[in-house]
Motif scaffolding. Structure first.
Motif, PDB file in Angstrom:
ATOM      1  N   UNK A  66     113.369  -5.772 121.322  1.00 43.65           N
ATOM      2  CA  UNK A  66     112.490  -5.138 120.340  1.00 43.65           C
ATOM      3  C   UNK A  66     111.445  -6.167 119.936  1.00 43.65           C
ATOM      4  N   UNK A  67     110.192  -5.902 120.248  1.00 46.57           N
ATOM      5  CA  UNK A  67     109.165  -6.915 120.061  1.00 46.57           C
ATOM      6  C   UNK A  67     108.034  -6.410 119.185  1.00 46.57           C
ATOM      7  N   UNK A  68     107.319  -7.356 118.619  1.00 44.14           N
ATOM      8  CA  UNK A  68     106.084  -7.089 117.889  1.00 44.14           C
ATOM      9  C   UNK A  68     104.955  -7.859 118.579  1.00 44.14           C
ATOM     10  N   UNK A  69     103.720  -7.364 118.483  1.00 40.17           N
ATOM     11  CA  UNK A  69     103.290  -6.199 117.724  1.00 40.17           C
ATOM     12  C   UNK A  69     103.723  -4.891 118.382  1.00 40.17           C
ATOM     13  N   UNK A  70     103.860  -3.894 117.550  1.00 40.35           N
ATOM     14  CA  UNK A  70     104.189  -2.563 118.024  1.00 40.35           C
ATOM     15  C   UNK A  70     103.382  -1.566 117.216  1.00 40.35           C
TER      16      UNK A  70
ATOM     17  N   UNK B 235      89.738  -2.262 110.175  1.00 42.41           N
ATOM     18  CA  UNK B 235      90.567  -1.084 110.465  1.00 42.41           C
ATOM     19  C   UNK B 235      91.717  -0.910 109.482  1.00 42.41           C
ATOM     20  N   UNK B 236      91.689  -1.620 108.367  1.00 44.88           N
ATOM     21  CA  UNK B 236      92.829  -1.575 107.442  1.00 44.88           C
ATOM     22  C   UNK B 236      93.117  -0.175 106.932  1.00 44.88           C
ATOM     23  N   UNK B 237      92.085   0.603 106.634  1.00 44.42           N
ATOM     24  CA  UNK B 237      92.302   1.956 106.126  1.00 44.42           C
ATOM     25  C   UNK B 237      92.693   2.925 107.237  1.00 44.42           C
ATOM     26  N   UNK B 238      92.228   2.676 108.443  1.00 42.10           N
ATOM     27  CA  UNK B 238      92.502   3.586 109.554  1.00 42.10           C
ATOM     28  C   UNK B 238      93.859   3.347 110.190  1.00 42.10           C
ATOM     29  N   UNK B 239      94.322   2.085 110.184  1.00 39.41           N
ATOM     30  CA  UNK B 239      95.576   1.708 110.838  1.00 39.41           C
ATOM     31  C   UNK B 239      96.407   0.918 109.832  1.00 39.41           C
ATOM     32  N   UNK B 240      97.386   1.560 109.240  1.00 39.84           N
ATOM     33  CA  UNK B 240      98.203   0.880 108.244  1.00 39.84           C
ATOM     34  C   UNK B 240      99.088  -0.164 108.918  1.00 39.84           C
ATOM     35  N   UNK B 241      99.628  -1.074 108.123  1.00 41.74           N
ATOM     36  CA  UNK B 241     100.378  -2.195 108.694  1.00 41.74           C
ATOM     37  C   UNK B 241     101.701  -2.397 107.970  1.00 41.74           C
ATOM     38  N   UNK B 242     102.753  -2.566 108.731  1.00 37.01           N
ATOM     39  CA  UNK B 242     104.081  -2.905 108.222  1.00 37.01           C
ATOM     40  C   UNK B 242     104.382  -4.344 108.583  1.00 37.01           C
ATOM     41  N   UNK B 243     104.928  -5.092 107.632  1.00 33.30           N
ATOM     42  CA  UNK B 243     105.215  -6.510 107.850  1.00 33.30           C
ATOM     43  C   UNK B 243     106.719  -6.718 107.844  1.00 33.30           C
ATOM     44  N   UNK B 244     107.248  -7.171 108.974  1.00 35.69           N
ATOM     45  CA  UNK B 244     108.688  -7.374 109.106  1.00 35.69           C
ATOM     46  C   UNK B 244     109.113  -8.712 108.508  1.00 35.69           C
TER      47      UNK B 244
ATOM     48  N   UNK C 169     104.136  -5.632 112.494  1.00 35.24           N
ATOM     49  CA  UNK C 169     103.924  -7.028 112.868  1.00 35.24           C
ATOM     50  C   UNK C 169     104.924  -7.919 112.154  1.00 35.24           C
ATOM     51  N   UNK C 170     104.980  -9.144 112.631  1.00 35.31           N
ATOM     52  CA  UNK C 170     105.569 -10.246 111.876  1.00 35.31           C
ATOM     53  C   UNK C 170     104.476 -11.287 111.739  1.00 35.31           C
ATOM     54  N   UNK C 171     104.298 -11.803 110.530  1.00 43.18           N
ATOM     55  CA  UNK C 171     103.303 -12.855 110.351  1.00 43.18           C
ATOM     56  C   UNK C 171     103.738 -14.145 111.033  1.00 43.18           C
ATOM     57  N   UNK C 172     104.995 -14.250 111.412  1.00 50.64           N
ATOM     58  CA  UNK C 172     105.484 -15.436 112.109  1.00 50.64           C
ATOM     59  C   UNK C 172     105.052 -15.458 113.565  1.00 50.64           C
TER      60      UNK C 172
END
Length: 345
Positions: A114-118, A63-72, A44-47
């Motif tokens: 190239x888009x988010x969310x992905x 779902x934080x533990x089940x689905x990790x998150x990357x912040x661009x 994701x991007x928080x923007x």
């Protein structure tokens, strides 16, 4: 999507292209991607308002533990979303410096944006989906076995027709409407988009004057989708996109509604106004060639009392609020120093 991403420009009116990778992650794995804890990573991007929907839904559902998150990084370069917020400029789980690398693994020579969310499959490093319209609905309905105890029903079956109808109007005139106004290339195109935007906001004002949430008496997907535009309205859309008939803070009903959601755990604790402002004002150089980021607006009003409790409603229904924000996913409080790259953000 992104504030700068998957769009079509031209002499015709602004349009938003459909997601190219529309595979679904489902309980039965019918598209080849079964729900599984730890297998996927949400990028994701928080923007980005479209990505912020997924961030909020993930947190509300636990779902934080089940689905990790990357912040661009909110600032893109010519390769689009990049992981320069992380140590060594690489995502620590996927091991890549640019989200485009996951797209390339999925489809060599993919010509689109190239888009988010992905969502990326961690074992293969391949992009699974960038279907921003579907991702949150599937998190709510297909990932149920991994939801936290007390998670709200964000897409209740009995209300889906009404939710879908409201979301369609909000998407056309509000979520996408601000972009149609902001990227208009003619006065007429801008005027049509801006008129439709404020006409819809006025209709939503009438609706929300008599009920606390958009559909039913609890938070649903419809509220998430409206919130992600409203929380950006005064910060970027009013000035940057010329959506300036009035500010959100000048509409008592919508301003109170937005504050109500912002103060609900899972909403405001995901909002990063610094990322939002820097992305829009620095990446959209065609609209803002100086790339100057304005100092305002004043954000002090977001935590103030909203008074919406008088309308009744329970944000989580029979459920409970989400727990604390996981370490490493905290958003800095406005006005405080930002962490260095690699620290909590």
């Amino acid at each position: 999507m992104s504030g700068d991403g998957n769009r079509a420009y031209g002499q015709a009116a602004f349009t938003r292209s459909r997601s190219h990778f529309a595979d679904r992650i489902t309980a039965d794995g019918r598209d080849g991607w079964p729900v599984a804890a730890g297998r996927y990573r949400l990028v994701v991007s928080r923007a980005c308002p479209w990505a912020s929907r997924a961030v909020i839904a993930r947190r509300l559902l636990g779902l934080e533990d089940a689905l990790s998150m990357a912040i661009a990084d909110p600032i893109q370069d010519d390769r689009s979303w990049r992981f320069t917020l992380d140590p060594d400029g690489r995502d620590p789980v996927l091991g890549i410096g640019f989200l485009s690398e996951a797209y390339d693994k999925r489809e060599d020579g993919y010509p689109g944006g190239v888009s988010v969310p992905a969502i990326v499959d961690v074992p293969s490093g391949k992009l699974v989906t960038n279907d921003y319209q579907r991702i949150t609905l599937d998190l709510a309905t297909e990932w149920t076995e991994l939801h936290r105890q007390g998670a709200p029903d964000l897409y209740p079956a009995a209300l889906r027709d009404e939710i879908d109808e409201v979301m369609a109007d909000v998407y056309r005139d509000v979520n996408n409407g601000v972009y149609r106004a902001g990227f208009a290339t003619t006065q007429e195109e801008y005027a049509v988009a801006c008129a439709a935007l404020f006409r819809r906001l006025e209709l939503l004002t009438e609706r929300l004057a008599r009920q606390r949430y958009l559909v039913g008496d609890t938070v649903t997907e419809a509220d998430i989708r409206l919130f992600t535009t409203l929380v950006r309205f005064d910060a970027v859309y009013h000035g940057h996109f010329k959506c300036n008939r009035w500010k959100l803070t000048e509409n008592p009903v919508l301003w109170a509604y937005a504050r109500d959601l912002y103060q609900t755990p899972g909403f405001g604790d995901t909002v990063d106004f610094d990322h939002i402002k820097r992305h829009y004002y620095q990446v959209h150089s065609g609209i803002n060639p100086t790339r100057i980021v304005p100092l305002g607006p004043d954000l002090a009003g977001w935590p103030t009392p909203h008074g919406r409790e008088r309308l009744g409603g329970r944000p989580f229904g029979d459920g409970t609020p989400p727990g604390p924000v996981p370490p490493g996913e905290e958003v800095p409080v406005p006005g405080l120093p930002r962490p260095a790259p690699g620290q909590a953000r």
